[in-house]
Design a protein around this motif. Sequence first.
Motif, short mmCIF file in Angstrom:
data_model
loop_
_atom_site.label_atom_id
_atom_site.label_comp_id
_atom_site.label_asym_id
_atom_site.label_seq_id
_atom_site.Cartn_x
_atom_site.Cartn_y
_atom_site.Cartn_z
N TYR A 145 -76.31 74.39 -15.07
CA TYR A 145 -75.84 75.12 -13.96
C TYR A 145 -75.71 74.88 -12.37
CZ TYR A 145 -77.13 79.10 -16.95
OH TYR A 145 -77.24 79.84 -18.15
N TYR A 146 -75.94 73.89 -12.55
CA TYR A 146 -75.71 72.85 -10.75
C TYR A 146 -74.69 71.99 -11.24
CZ TYR A 146 -79.96 76.16 -9.44
OH TYR A 146 -80.98 77.04 -9.78
N GLN A 147 -75.14 70.99 -12.16
CA GLN A 147 -73.83 70.11 -12.78
C GLN A 147 -72.57 70.37 -12.49
OE1 GLN A 147 -74.86 66.46 -15.32
NE2 GLN A 147 -76.65 66.92 -14.90
N HIS A 148 -72.61 71.61 -13.22
CA HIS A 148 -70.88 72.72 -13.47
C HIS A 148 -69.99 72.93 -11.99
CE1 HIS A 148 -68.38 75.58 -15.24
NE2 HIS A 148 -68.35 74.65 -15.99
N HIS A 149 -71.13 72.97 -11.35
CA HIS A 149 -70.15 73.05 -10.26
C HIS A 149 -69.26 71.75 -9.91
CE1 HIS A 149 -71.20 76.24 -7.98
NE2 HIS A 149 -72.96 76.29 -7.80
N TRP A 150 -69.70 70.92 -9.94
CA TRP A 150 -68.13 69.65 -10.06
C TRP A 150 -67.91 69.10 -12.00
CZ3 TRP A 150 -69.07 63.74 -7.88
CH2 TRP A 150 -67.65 63.52 -7.68
#
Length: 636
Positions: A145-150
């Motif tokens: 859910y945080y890695q997906h920002h990049w």
Amino acid sequence: MPAPITAFTKPDCPYCARAKRALDAEGLLYEQIDVTASDRNADASVYLSGIATVPQVFLGDLHVNGSTDVVALQEAGRLAPLARAQHGRLPLDELSDAELASGAEDVPLRDLIPESDGSRTDDPEAWPILRFYKEFFGFWPNCFYYQHHWPEAYKLFVYCHNAGAIGLGKDQLGAPVMMAAAFSTSNAHGCNYCMVHSRATGGEMSLGMGEMVEAARKGDAPEKSPIGPFELALVDLAADATTNGVSGEALGCLSDLRPQARVTREDVEANIMGTAMIASAFGFLNVFNDLSGVKVEAEWAAEASEKAGVQAGRHGVSEDRASTNLDYDLPQGGPSMEEMMAKYDAIVAEAGGVEPYAQTEIGIFPDWMQLWPEPLRARHAHFYAEVMQDRDHSPIPSELKHLMAQVSATARGHDYLAAIEGYLAWIAGGRHGQAAERVRHAWNAARDPDVDVPFTDAERAALKFAWLSAQTPLTTPRRYVQPVSRAFTQVELVHLMTVCGMASLTQRFCAIVKPEIEAPVHRFHEENGLALDTLDRRYPVPGAGCRHETRRGLSAHDRKATPDCPHSPPGFAAFPDHAREAAPNPAEAPNDRHHCLKTDTTSPSSAQGWARSAACRTCIATVSGPWASISSPNGR
């Protein structure tokens, strides 16, 4: 008058005692502050050091991190001169209880960064990831859910690193040892999220792995247990990679223990490489997940707690979301996992192979990249280049990324990686004198807010963040994350976290395979008077003078550049922070970072050593194997 020395300690801590013995041996007087005596003392230690363990020693206001560094300085004859050279003092009397408590408070970045839900993505290239994790975990893990920002780095991490590294590790080590190594390297780091995952992933087998490891450590492993002496040594190797504590002695004992292997059918070198792959994968995950403070999925958190005694810790549990985010009919069509891997392999192949690709994309074919397992090497090179170089999909300049990796490597005592990341930063910065000066002063920019260095406030914040990411256990005190959270957007923070994860990934791999400094990298440091020894970088002794020595197979002249040193480059100005004195390799000192939080997992000693080259540079053993014939195209 010398600056006062302050030591934050706690009772009955052997590492605190070790640091105090070193100070006493040098006749250095110090004030001892017991962090268990009051909340103010505990907060002050974290506020001033950024680290949640003790001892934390300050020579004046110069922070010396842990007993390993204190002892290394003392054994090098530099502790007393370094202490005498300090003039500052800690501002404890100027700080209120409220200021210390606020600055020391652990502020996970999940509180600052909104989630990005890719579990229902319309990107066909990401659909194989959903299918893979539905089969492997049963859900899309919270960390995504945080890695997906990049999005580009999210896909690259899975396709170019994680799937291949975990797959190779499982093939070489066997599933039980792979899971034990994953837990071991995460435990040494202190990442509860990854500890829970590595215990819960394999069901009953992985949940009971802790008992199997402890039985092997006591010499009581049942005959049918997959963990015997050889497997235990591999598990300890993964832990030592986390703290850059892998010695030739620990590697050498694996050859002696190989006949007792219970799971693997592979040779020693294959098992070492399999362990390096697991350690590297969790090197990225431990750092990224501890920086975000991502919450643990509720079902796995409960299983790990009830059946293995592993807690979610500072991460907490995501009670508001069950592990059901993939409980729907996943999109069909699009490429397969294998086709996505082949796509990235083809990009490197079209450039002529890994060596020309690396030379074109980053300016050198690094020794560590040459040592990467051949089946995964092209994808690793592409992953590294896409994350670390200037790309349209990343707003962070490549030079800053490499400087962050240099600072992280310096903090962990990785001489090789600190050197090559500095070299890559110089290339990215334009190969000119100002770029070299930024390499020289990146550490000071990260650690000393008052020093006059050629960096913006935002760059200083990023470098400080990189230093923080290299600490074990890793927490995020407000004083150390507030500057970067103010200087960068929420999405940019994810890019910085990914860079820190990449730095940790390469560090754990290099801790095991021990690459050598490339000739162009050595020349760059030589010509610019830059120290190669990270102990010198962290704790320069003003006026220490010029020193000649041969280190790690290189006929090196690493020196302090001064007007009277005949070996200084022509016209080179005096910089008292490049002093170099002989010092033991801090990588081979016992880890002291988390004694007060968890059980020590130091590898057993052995009389034999090991290295990838035919003539081992860290011990007296001579070996053969697939690495002995590797030669470098970089002029070594």
